[in-house]
Design an enzyme around this catalytic site. Structure first.
Site, PDB file in Angstrom:
ATOM      1  N   ASN A   1       0.851  -1.186   0.000  1.00  0.00           N
ATOM      2  CA  ASN A   1       0.000   0.000   0.000  1.00  0.00           C
ATOM      3  C   ASN A   1       0.891   1.241   0.000  1.00  0.00           C
ATOM      4  OD1 ASN A   1      -1.572   2.257   0.945  1.00  0.00           O
ATOM      5  ND2 ASN A   1      -3.150   0.810   1.566  1.00  0.00           N
TER       6      ASN A   1
ATOM      7  N   HIS B   1       0.939   6.271   1.908  1.00  0.00           N
ATOM      8  CA  HIS B   1       1.657   7.243   2.733  1.00  0.00           C
ATOM      9  C   HIS B   1       2.885   7.827   2.060  1.00  0.00           C
ATOM     10  CE1 HIS B   1      -1.225   6.876   5.839  1.00  0.00           C
ATOM     11  NE2 HIS B   1      -1.099   5.569   5.848  1.00  0.00           N
TER      12      HIS B   1
ATOM     13  N   HIS C   1      -5.618   3.603  -1.647  1.00  0.00           N
ATOM     14  CA  HIS C   1      -6.941   3.967  -1.111  1.00  0.00           C
ATOM     15  C   HIS C   1      -7.259   5.395  -1.532  1.00  0.00           C
ATOM     16  CE1 HIS C   1      -9.704   4.085   2.721  1.00  0.00           C
ATOM     17  NE2 HIS C   1     -10.319   4.504   1.631  1.00  0.00           N
TER      18      HIS C   1
ATOM     19  N   ARG D   1      -9.469   8.104  -0.954  1.00  0.00           N
ATOM     20  CA  ARG D   1     -10.444   8.506   0.051  1.00  0.00           C
ATOM     21  C   ARG D   1     -11.320   9.658  -0.448  1.00  0.00           C
ATOM     22  NH1 ARG D   1     -10.248   7.507   5.572  1.00  0.00           N
ATOM     23  NH2 ARG D   1      -8.783   5.874   6.205  1.00  0.00           N
TER      24      ARG D   1
ATOM     25  N   ARG E   1      -7.006  12.707   1.000  1.00  0.00           N
ATOM     26  CA  ARG E   1      -5.940  13.113   1.924  1.00  0.00           C
ATOM     27  C   ARG E   1      -4.561  12.598   1.497  1.00  0.00           C
ATOM     28  NH1 ARG E   1      -7.451   9.906   7.428  1.00  0.00           N
ATOM     29  NH2 ARG E   1      -9.443  10.927   6.987  1.00  0.00           N
TER      30      ARG E   1
ATOM     31  N   GLU F   1      -8.531   0.371  -3.119  1.00  0.00           N
ATOM     32  CA  GLU F   1      -9.202   0.348  -1.825  1.00  0.00           C
ATOM     33  C   GLU F   1     -10.131   1.549  -1.764  1.00  0.00           C
ATOM     34  OE1 GLU F   1      -7.204   0.794   2.316  1.00  0.00           O
ATOM     35  OE2 GLU F   1      -6.938  -1.281   1.725  1.00  0.00           O
TER      36      GLU F   1
ATOM     37  N   THR G   1      -8.161   3.327   8.883  1.00  0.00           N
ATOM     38  CA  THR G   1      -9.356   2.486   8.948  1.00  0.00           C
ATOM     39  C   THR G   1      -9.441   1.813  10.310  1.00  0.00           C
ATOM     40  OG1 THR G   1      -9.155   2.088   6.578  1.00  0.00           O
ATOM     41  CG2 THR G   1     -10.608   0.631   7.816  1.00  0.00           C
TER      42      THR G   1
ATOM     43  N   GLU H   1     -10.795  -9.817   3.044  1.00  0.00           N
ATOM     44  CA  GLU H   1      -9.544  -9.430   3.692  1.00  0.00           C
ATOM     45  C   GLU H   1      -9.836  -9.232   5.177  1.00  0.00           C
ATOM     46  OE1 GLU H   1      -6.132  -5.922   3.614  1.00  0.00           O
ATOM     47  OE2 GLU H   1      -7.155  -6.484   1.751  1.00  0.00           O
TER      48      GLU H   1
ATOM     49  N   HIS I   1      -3.501  -4.913   8.021  1.00  0.00           N
ATOM     50  CA  HIS I   1      -3.674  -3.749   8.896  1.00  0.00           C
ATOM     51  C   HIS I   1      -2.774  -3.881  10.134  1.00  0.00           C
ATOM     52  CE1 HIS I   1      -5.716   0.082   9.466  1.00  0.00           C
ATOM     53  NE2 HIS I   1      -5.578  -0.126  10.763  1.00  0.00           N
TER      54      HIS I   1
END
Length: 233
Positions: free
Chosen positions: A7, A10, A43, A45, A49, A69, A100, A150, A185
């Site tokens: 992922n 970030h 993801h 969003r 963000r 995602e 999340t 998942e 996660h």
């Protein structure tokens, strides 16, 4: 071999902190693939963000599958059906949350989710549901026709007592329901191996730790080490 999805959200968080064009999450994804990532997760969003709309088609051009995602909103369903990534993972999303906070309540929102899952499948997208390790949620996911679940490993990563056993039981239920098992996660070098041993596990999706550890070790070596840890005997 357990697949590793990286992922890259970030990397985009860091880019957006200065409102600049670097570091480029697409270049980070390309590097992760070169060092062994089997797929890329991003993801998009509601508040944009980190990942932005313009990032998504660029990520789709890479050599590894893109896992989109997303919240199960009309906006995101529309974007996904236009983009047609390899997979979409439906997750709960609250604007105020830092990350999340739990799994999607598919059992409680079955009637809402059913047509949205059907629309994604009609577009040729493989649908995954991000859920807590709960029998009712898993069985409902199967009823809705999602081929993948998942399991949310956040409570396990935070050290909640009995959570590993709960995840193991959930993994058995996933297999009995004929679904493909993914998990993710809060996973790190230190806690990933028990999760990698879940029966029937096909894929782990990991982001924040890999990007954080890359500050010290570089993204490539970090991805390579995680790939080794999840597949070593």
């Amino acid at each position: 071999m357990i697949r590793l999805g990286v992922n890259i959200d970030h990397v985009a968080t860091l880019r957006n902190a200065r409102g600049d064009v670097y570091p480029d999450p697409v270049e980070a994804a390309r590097l992760a693939i070169q060092w062994g990532a089997d797929g890329i997760t991003a993801h998009l969003r509601e508040d944009r963000r980190h990942i932005r709309d313009a990032d998504m088609p660029r990520l789709k051009t890479l050599s590894a599958p893109l896992n989109f995602e997303m919240a199960a909103t009309s906006e995101m369903i529309r974007i996904a059906c236009l983009l047609r990534p390899h997979a979409c993972c439906l997750v709960p999303e609250k604007r105020a949350e830092v990350t999340t906070e739990g799994g999607l309540d598919v059992a409680g929102h079955k009637e809402i989710l059913a047509p949205k899952i059907a629309r994604l499948k009609d577009a040729g997208i493989r649908v995954s549901l991000f859920i807590d390790p709960d029998t009712r949620q898993i069985e409902t996911a199967a009823e809705l026709g999602a081929p993948v679940v998942e399991l949310h490993t956040g409570a396990y990563a935070q050290g909640k007592e009995g959570e590993l056993e709960r995840l193991c039981q959930a993994a058995d239920t996933v297999t009995k329901c004929g679904l493909e098992l993914h998990a993710g996660h809060g996973l790190t070098y230190d806690n990933v191996q028990p999760i990698a041993k879940l029966p029937g596990l096909a894929e782990l999706n990991i982001g924040h730790f890999l990007i954080s550890q890359a500050v010290f070790d570089g993204l490539g070596p970090t991805v390579r080490k995680m790939k080794y840890l999840i597949n070593c005997p």
